[in-house]
Write a protein that holds these residues in place. Structure first.
Motif, mmCIF file in Angstrom:
data_model
loop_
_atom_site.group_PDB
_atom_site.id
_atom_site.type_symbol
_atom_site.label_atom_id
_atom_site.label_comp_id
_atom_site.label_asym_id
_atom_site.label_seq_id
_atom_site.Cartn_x
_atom_site.Cartn_y
_atom_site.Cartn_z
ATOM 1 N N LEU A 15 -55.095 34.102 -63.885
ATOM 2 C CA LEU A 15 -55.739 32.799 -63.823
ATOM 3 C C LEU A 15 -57.121 32.963 -63.196
ATOM 4 O O LEU A 15 -57.343 33.841 -62.356
ATOM 5 N N ALA B 195 -49.700 28.674 -65.301
ATOM 6 C CA ALA B 195 -50.062 28.078 -64.025
ATOM 7 C C ALA B 195 -48.985 27.105 -63.555
ATOM 8 O O ALA B 195 -48.347 26.408 -64.351
ATOM 9 N N LEU C 20 -57.074 27.650 -66.563
ATOM 10 C CA LEU C 20 -55.639 27.616 -66.309
ATOM 11 C C LEU C 20 -54.885 27.611 -67.628
ATOM 12 O O LEU C 20 -55.088 26.725 -68.459
#
Length: 473
Positions: free
Chosen positions: A6, A36, A204
């Motif tokens: 990420l 995420a 994300l």
């Protein structure tokens, strides 16, 4: 194997959960992608909020220079960008290179618009009581932008979110489509090298029910810009509250062809509009309405052109069409073709599938209630129906829950003006296909095709707030 992280606060962060990313064409694993969590979303929002003031105070020329730096970096990595798109999205490499070229142009437009944000003077003494006052209105960044993007243009549609956001001085949290995250991660690397402040871009990946839901409902998010399905767009609009929301949704774009038009001059454009990137384009040509005197000739000419198209591996230089984005999409498209034939349509060419590819398909005399007519196919399928008079053709196009763009081919200027006035769409392309788009024009739809407009200048308006400043002498 490529394992991604990420991108939060300018740092690469290890995810707690991962999922294999497979090629739509071969089914082989091409990367491992982090999913995420809500905690990751919170970290990204905090990072974006933390850099809001920095971006707001950054001079316009510096924002422009960062975007110019990204243009240079993409130009230096053109082929790498194209290969990423081709591998993760099964977009034929030639088409992928075209997307990279458009991405470069989109960021160029953004760098230019950063230098000319639209501020204006207000003549206060135009109204009684306004004497002795000087006033001006300025555009200020709206705040944190949540950008949710689709798979079909994983670099250029991301550019249409990031470009105007950074030009206006907004930080962004980007959630790319689950199938095409590699493009976004690569772009994040380029923006980092280009000098974008840490936290201004966060990427994300993960489930829409986790990442998307958190972004849309969090009060720290000021703007939501989404490209995707009407069903998801409507839910976003419902949950976003008072956030500014731009929605670029689906369509079943149509073209009208008048009887006096040279079919030889337009057949290549029609085939391109219907089958480029397997028809997985929001403004893909899905419905053709041709004057009844020309229908047979048009179908014959289009069929001959379609039979020349090559299906194959997306990295093969000769490939025109490759795999659909998922096996479920292939199954749905084939079911819709079967349904149309069952209700009376004729298959002029195509209509079959192999592996995850669907042959480019032309359907003739389709029932208006069939899915391939009234819904968005998002596959290599186009229908050809006929009309007897111009008003009937316009009504056929308008008989849709969508209204993104429409095309009109005619030599009669009065018919062209009539179509431009009566077609219920966001854009009317006279003497061209509805699939035409350049990246600085206002772009968006009506009805279930969305709300708001893209095109850098117009997207900046969606991502800024107007403030009036008045001085009394």
């Amino acid at each position: 194997m490529l394992k991604k992280q990420l991108f939060i606060g300018g740092e690469w962060i290890e995810g707690s959960n991962f999922k294999e990313l497979t090629s739509p064409y071969s089914g082989e694993t091409i990367a491992v992608i982090p999913f995420a969590s809500e905690e990751d979303v919170d970290k990204a929002i905090k990072a974006a909020v933390g850099v809001k003031k920095t971006l707001k105070k950054m001079p316009a020329f510096q924002r422009a220079e960062i975007l110019e730096n990204v243009v240079k970096l993409i130009e230096e990595n053109r082929e790498a960008c194209a290969r990423i798109i081709a591998e993760e999205a099964a977009k034929p490499i030639q088409t992928a290179r075209g997307e990279v070229a458009r991405t470069i142009m989109t960021y160029k437009f953004a760098s230019e618009e950063a230098r000319r944000l639209p501020n204006e003077m207000i003549n206060m003494d135009a109204a009684p009581g306004g004497e002795g006052r000087v006033a001006y209105a300025v555009r200020e960044p709206a705040g944190v932008v949540a950008a949710i993007t689709p798979f079909n243009f994983p670099m250029n549609l991301v550019a249409h979110k990031l470009g105007p956001a950074f030009a206006a001085g907004n930080p962004v949290i980007l959630k790319p489509a689950s199938q095409t995250p590699l493009s976004s991660y690569f772009v994040a690397e380029l923006f980092d090298k280009a000098g974008l402040p840490k936290g201004a871009l966060n990427v994300l990946t993960g489930r829409g029910s986790v990442v998307g839901e958190a972004l849309v409902t969090d009060p720290r998010i000021n703007v939501v810009t989404f490209t995707g399905s009407p069903e998801v767009g409507i839910e976003i609009k419902r949950k976003a509250g008072l956030k500014k929301v731009t929605l670029e949704l689906g369509s079943n774009s149509a073209v009208i062809i008048d009887q006096g038009v040279s079919l030889d001059d337009i057949v290549d454009r029609l085939v391109l509009g219907a089958f480029a990137y397997q028809g997985q384009v929001c403004i893909s040509l899905q419905r053709i309405f041709v004057h009844e005197s020309r229908k047979k000739e048009l179908v014959e000419k289009m069929t001959a052109k379609v039979q020349e198209l090559v299906l194959g591996h997306p990295l093969d230089e000769t490939t025109d069409l490759s795999a659909l984005i998922s096996p479920l999409d292939r199954k749905r498209v084939m079911e819709w073709i079967k349904e149309a034939v069952g209700s009376g349509a004729t298959v002029a060419v195509g209509g079959k599938s192999k592996d995850n590819m669907v042959e480019p398909t032309i359907l003739v005399d389709v029932d208006p209630s069939a899915n391939v007519s009234c819904k968005e196919v998002f596959g290599p399928v186009v229908m050809v129906n006929s009309f007897s008079n111009w008003q009937q053709a316009i009504e056929m196009v308008n008989d849709s829950e969508f209204g993104l763009q429409a095309g009109v081919y005619t030599k009669d200027i009065s018919k062209a003006f009539m179509a431009s006035e009566e077609l219920e769409v966001g854009g009317v392309m006279i003497n061209d296909i509805p699939t035409f788009r350049v990246d600085h024009m206002p772009y968006g739809g009506v009805k279930n095709s969305g709300s708001g407009r893209e095109g850098i200048k117009y997207a900046i308006e969606e991502m800024t707030e107007m403030k009036l400043v008045s001085f009394k002498k």
